[in-house]
Design an enzyme around this catalytic site. Sequence first.
Site, short mmCIF file in Angstrom:
data_model
loop_
_atom_site.label_atom_id
_atom_site.label_comp_id
_atom_site.label_asym_id
_atom_site.label_seq_id
_atom_site.Cartn_x
_atom_site.Cartn_y
_atom_site.Cartn_z
N HIS A 306 -0.13 3.11 -1.71
CA HIS A 306 0.17 1.92 -0.90
C HIS A 306 -0.97 1.70 0.07
O HIS A 306 -1.59 2.66 0.56
CB HIS A 306 1.48 2.14 -0.12
CG HIS A 306 2.07 0.88 0.43
ND1 HIS A 306 1.66 0.35 1.64
CD2 HIS A 306 3.02 0.03 -0.05
CE1 HIS A 306 2.34 -0.76 1.88
NE2 HIS A 306 3.16 -0.98 0.87
N ASP A 363 8.26 0.02 -5.02
CA ASP A 363 8.27 -0.69 -6.30
C ASP A 363 8.56 0.24 -7.47
O ASP A 363 9.05 -0.21 -8.52
CB ASP A 363 6.92 -1.38 -6.53
CG ASP A 363 6.60 -2.40 -5.47
OD1 ASP A 363 7.47 -3.25 -5.22
OD2 ASP A 363 5.52 -2.34 -4.88
#
Length: 429
Positions: A306, A363
Site C-alpha cells: 500500500h 482489497d
Amino acid sequence: MSTPGKIHVGGQDLELPVIEGTEGEKAVDISALRGTTKYITLDQGYGNTGSCTSKITFIDGEKGILHYRGYSIEELCEKATFVEVCYLLIHDKLPTQAELDEFNELLDKYSLVHEAMLHLINHFPYDAHPMNVMGCLVQALSSFYPGVDAKSKTEHINLTAARLIAKTRAFAALAYRKSKGFPLVYPNKGEDYGSNFLRMMFDTPVKHYEPDPDMVKAMNILLILHADHEQNCSTSTVRLVGSSHANLYASVASGIAALWGPLHGGANQSVMEMLQNIKDKGLGIEQVINKAKDKDDPFRLMGFGHRVYKNFDPRARIIKDLCRKILLKNANSDPLLDLAIELEDKVLADDYFIERKLYPNVDFYSGLLYRAMGFPVNMFTPIFTVGRMPGWIAHWKEMVSEPGGKIGRPRQIYTGYTNRSYPDISERK
C-alpha cells in the site's frame, strides 16, 4: 507550529515554517519557496506532498493505524453503524439518538429516484458498467437539485449530503438491476441502511430476499471500512475539482471517475481476477511467489502492499476475519478463499516481501467477501462508491468552508522542446 526549517537553494537561505498536526505529524510549509527563490519542488505522485490540513481522517502507515475523527476503525466497525459513521464524518461528531433518527428519516425520504432519471437510465445499454451509470446519474443530480455550491448555507449542504448518500445506494442497485432486467426496489422505511441495500439489490417479484443478519453486519462493516481514507486519488480529485467552486454533485462525480480506475477502487476486482487466473492455470503457490519476484515477468501480485501502510493494513485484519466467518457459516468451501489464505501465509513468511513491507491490504479480502455475499465482480467498485460517499462529502465540505481557500493548481517542470520555428507544410517530415 514548530521551529522553522532552513533550506539553501539558488544561492539563498530561506527559513520555512514547520507545521505539526495533533498526532505529531510534521510538514515543512513551502508556500513561500517559489516566490522567494523561483524554485519549486518536484514530487511525482505526491507521495511526500501535503495538499491540505484536515480534521477528518488520520493514518499512521508505519503502525497500521486508521482513525475517523479520532475514533479507531476497529472500534467503529465493532460498535457503530454505517449511518452513524456517515454522520460522524460529515458533522465531526457522533449523532445523538434524535439526530440519528432525523438523519435516517432523510435517507428514507431521499431514496426516491426522480422518474425522469429512470427514463435517463433506460438509454444506457444493458451491459453498461455500473460505475459509468452511477457517475452519470450523480452528475445529472445537479440539474435536478441545483444550487449546492461553495456559497450554499451549511443546512443546504447537509441536506444534500443525505440526498447523495441515499441516492448513491439507489443508483448502485438500479444499475445492477437494469443489467438483469429487474424492476427497481425502493428501501423499506425504518429498515437499516445495509439491510435495505441488500434487499434493493437482490429482491425480486417472484423471490423475496430476507437479509441474513451476518450478511447485514458484513455489509455494514464493508461500508465503514470504505468510508474514508484520507487524501487518496479519488478524494484528492474531489477536492481539486471542488476547489474551482464546482458544485458538490460535479465534484463527487469526478471522485467516482477516479475511483473506477483499476489501481484505485478496481483493485479488489484485480485480486479476484488474479486468484481465478492462478486457479484456472493450476499454478502452485511457489510458482506464483517466484513469478512475483521475477522483474522480467509481467505478473503482478495484486492485493499486497500500500502507498501509505508500511505495516499490516488494519482494514485487512477486520475483513479477513469477517470473510472467514461468512464462508464458514454458510458451510461453503470457496477454493479462491483457500488459495488466498495459502498465498497470504507464504508471502508473510518470505523475506523478499517482508523486506519490502508488502503486507495484504483491504482489497485482498474485500473481493472474496463480496463474492460470498452474492455480488458480481462489476459491482465491487460501485459498493466502494456507496461506502466512500460520506468521506468525499466531508472533504468537500471541509475544503469549501476554509477561509482563504485557493483553486488547486500544481506546478510542473517542463521537459519538452525549446523555441521552434514554424515550417511550411512542404518542408515537414
